[in-house]
Design an enzyme around this catalytic site. Structure first.
Site, PDB file in Angstrom:
ATOM      1  N   GLU A 130      40.565  37.391  31.033  1.00 44.43           N
ATOM      2  CA  GLU A 130      40.785  38.440  30.037  1.00 44.43           C
ATOM      3  C   GLU A 130      42.211  38.940  30.247  1.00 44.43           C
ATOM      4  OE1 GLU A 130      38.650  42.114  30.480  1.00 44.43           O
ATOM      5  OE2 GLU A 130      39.104  42.750  28.437  1.00 44.43           O
ATOM      6  N   LYS A 160      40.264  45.142  39.893  1.00 43.51           N
ATOM      7  CA  LYS A 160      41.402  45.570  39.066  1.00 43.51           C
ATOM      8  C   LYS A 160      41.587  47.079  39.137  1.00 43.51           C
ATOM      9  CE  LYS A 160      41.182  41.932  35.606  1.00 43.51           C
ATOM     10  NZ  LYS A 160      40.527  41.548  34.351  1.00 43.51           N
ATOM     11  N   ARG A 174      32.254  34.325  44.492  1.00 39.99           N
ATOM     12  CA  ARG A 174      33.641  34.783  44.434  1.00 39.99           C
ATOM     13  C   ARG A 174      34.273  34.706  45.807  1.00 39.99           C
ATOM     14  NH1 ARG A 174      34.411  39.916  40.721  1.00 39.99           N
ATOM     15  NH2 ARG A 174      36.251  39.998  42.018  1.00 39.99           N
TER      16      ARG A 174
END
Length: 564
Positions: A34, A269, A259
């Site tokens: 994104e 983030k 992950r």
RNA sequence: AGACCUAUGGUGUAAUCGGUAACACACCAGUUUUUGGUUCUGGCAUUCUAGGUUCGAGUCCUAGUAGGUCUACCA
């Protein structure tokens, strides 16, 4: 020839099987960021997996920007992301796609779902919807709008698209099962009204699809064979499959892997943004950040990062990688690829009393002992030089000590053997201000006939020729390996106050003058450094990428701690 | 509490029809070295627990235990 035993991780095994069975002739994967932030080490893993698998089995990897939330996304991020992927060394050729390219098709898919009686427009507020959702151990209840007619739904949805309704007033929901044990199947929202300017489609749309109605459908549109994502999307897979089935579109297959977490690092983030906003770090590309741009500026090489990710492997277990392995991989690569240069971080002057005052020699020194065919450059030597303060002791601390002390001899790398004859000490501070040595004229490197066998070799720079520069010494950003795992404490409580130390006056050999921003070097016996873009003509700036291993320092620390 | 997922040295990953638990990093002890770097050698595990099947189980079966994810009009 001996056959190399090649093991496949679980995703590669699935792909090998699919290829063998003829389910696919070739594979297509995708990396779907994104564009609302900078890529970090965790993304690097996803990139390596998606592009790496295609390198192994053949096929293609698409770069697709998942840009369905216009309020948070921008072209600036798109460009930064593209630059970082290229830097890692991967190429998506001409396959640069955007979920926003599919908005028209996605709208059609939604209409199809409505026509099949599988989607409806809901006027409930988000609070009401949350309430009707139920909970993990309690079934939800149907929305009062669930049974609108197909015609009404179609008309309302079109009006949503045309801007007839305000943000938050209506959503389109898939009609699945409000009692499903999987909360994501309880009539998920697939479209929302959002009157916002999109970085690519501008003001053309008043509605935007949700992740679950954009991602899988984009995969399908692109004929992605294997859609590889992280574990947090496991619960989305039934919905991913349901939508593909009901829409009767290409059946991409979602496979999840864990992950990448790294000790002393965080990758959320939101939290990284906080570090930037509160000035803990200077920017997103601060060399202490786990972002690719930060690691690049720090001097980490793409090869080192890729080696680290390859060694971490792919599985479904939560992985917490040791940051030491990352550093070791970077060292391994840099050891082979960087030139060694002479630098002194904390200088003390050495006067070679029996060396002629006006003499200067240019001595050859190898650029990198790891080179298959060695190359050499010349460095200036003179009567006055600087060495590391730490390389001199008034008294040798123990038998293992190999550096300079009164009466002892050491080799000056690529130059002469010297013997300490005297030193000057500032009695007020206890600091050594100058060391006097004599040199053995017949001990020059390459033509040593002195027969002397010094135990140690020191780095040095010529006082007359050295350049003054700035060094930025970085340490881990946090004092704790798991800054997120302490109940009642915030990760900000574990910020390492010494994560950056600036040395404004280091000395380096003159040859580095020609190095430009981004170039990596080894400061011999110290560590790997990288020229920072802050460098200018008057002053070069070096970032310490990582130190060399230092078993001497480790021994010293162990002795200190056992004494306690 | 429900659904889904995971469990192999300090860490991460292997062991492909059930057949001597392997590799890397870390750590320890040495070796080499004009970088206390590099190199090289050796050391380092009752495979979450308890039962079961089998000549033989990390792998198969049963029951537990521990951890992760999920109740955003984010992705």
């Amino acid at each position: 020839m001996e056959e190399k035993k090649e093991t496949h991780h679980f995703i590669e095994q699935i792909i090998a099987e699919d290829l063998k069975e003829g389910k696919h002739n070739s594979i297509i994967t995708r990396f779907p960021p994104e564009p609302n932030g900078y890529l970090h080490i965790g993304h690097a893993k996803a990139i390596c997996i998606n592009f790496g698998i295609v390198e192994k089995f053949g096929g293609k990897t698409n770069l697709r920007f998942d840009d369905t939330n216009p309020e948070k996304e921008s072209t600036e991020y798109v460009n930064a992301i593209k630059r970082d992927i290229q830097w890692l060394g991967f190429d998506w050729e001409d396959r640069e796609y955007y979920a926003s390219d599919y908005f028209e098709q996605l709208y059609g898919f939604a209409q199809k779902l409505i026509r099949k009686g599988l989607a409806y427009v809901d006027d409930s507020t988000s609070e009401e919807m949350a309430e009707m959702k139920g909970s993990t151990n309690q079934a939800g209840t149907n929305s009062p709008y669930r049974n609108r007619s197909i015609e009404e739904n179609l008309a309302l949805f079109e009006k949503m698209k045309n801007g007839a309704f305000e943000n938050g007033s209506k959503v389109l929901r898939a009609k699945i099962d409000m009692s499903s044990p999987n909360l994501l199947m309880r009539d998920p929202v697939i479209y929302r009204v959002k009157k916002a300017h999109h970085h690519r489609t501008g003001d053309a749309w008043n509605i935007y699809p949700m992740y679950d109605f954009a991602h899988g459908q984009s995969d399908s549109i692109e004929n992605i064979t294997h859609s590889l994502c992280s574990l947090e999307f496991e619960n989305h897979r039934p919905l991913y499959n349901w939508l593909i089935e009901q829409l009767e579109i290409y059946p991409s297959r979602q496979i999840e892997f864990s992950r990448m977490n790294v000790t002393y690092m965080i990758t959320s983030k939101r939290r990284l943004l906080k570090l930037v906003e509160e000035g803990v770090v200077t920017s997103w590309d601060d060399p202490r950040m786990p972002t690719l741009s930060g690691m690049r500026r720090r001097g980490f090489s793409p090869e080192g990062i890729k080696m680290f990710i390859a060694k971490a492997g792919v599985s479904k277990r939560e992985q917490m990688m040791d940051i030491g392995l990352l550093e070791e991989c970077v060292r391994q690569d840099l050891n082979k690829t960087t030139d060694r240069i002479m630098a002194v971080l904390d200088p003390v002057k050495v006067v070679i009393t029996n060396y002629p005052e006006d003499k200067t020699e240019l001595l050859p020194i190898e650029n990198n002992p790891e080179e298959e065919v060695r190359t050499y450059r010349k460095i200036p030597f003179g009567r006055e030089i600087f060495i590391e303060k730490n390389d001199f002791k008034e008294e040798a601390p123990n038998r293992k000590y190999r550096r300079l002390a009164p009466g002892s001899i050491v080799r000056l790398k690529a130059a002469y053997i010297i013997e300490c004859t005297d030193y000057i000490k500032d009695e007020a501070t206890g600091e050594i201000t100058e060391i006097h040595c004599k040199y053995y004229e017949n001990s020059r490197s390459g033509s040593d006939t002195s027969g002397l066998k010094p135990k140690g070799t020191l780095g040095w720079v010529s006082a007359q020729h050295a350049i003054t520069a700035e060094a930025r010494i970085y340490d881990r950003l946090f004092t704790d390996p798991f800054p997120l795992n302490h109940e009642g404490k915030d990760f900000m409580d574990f910020i390492n106050p010494n994560s950056l130390k600036v040395l404004p006056q280091i000395l380096v050999e003159p040859s580095v003058q020609s190095k430009t921003a981004g170039e990596r070097l080894q400061f011999m016996r110290i560590g790997y450094f990288c020229v920072d873009p802050d460098s200018h003509e008057d002053k070069m700036v070096f970032n310490q990428t990582v130190t060399l291993k230092d078993t001497w320092a480790k021994l010293q620390n162990q002795q200190k701690s056992t004494k306690k």
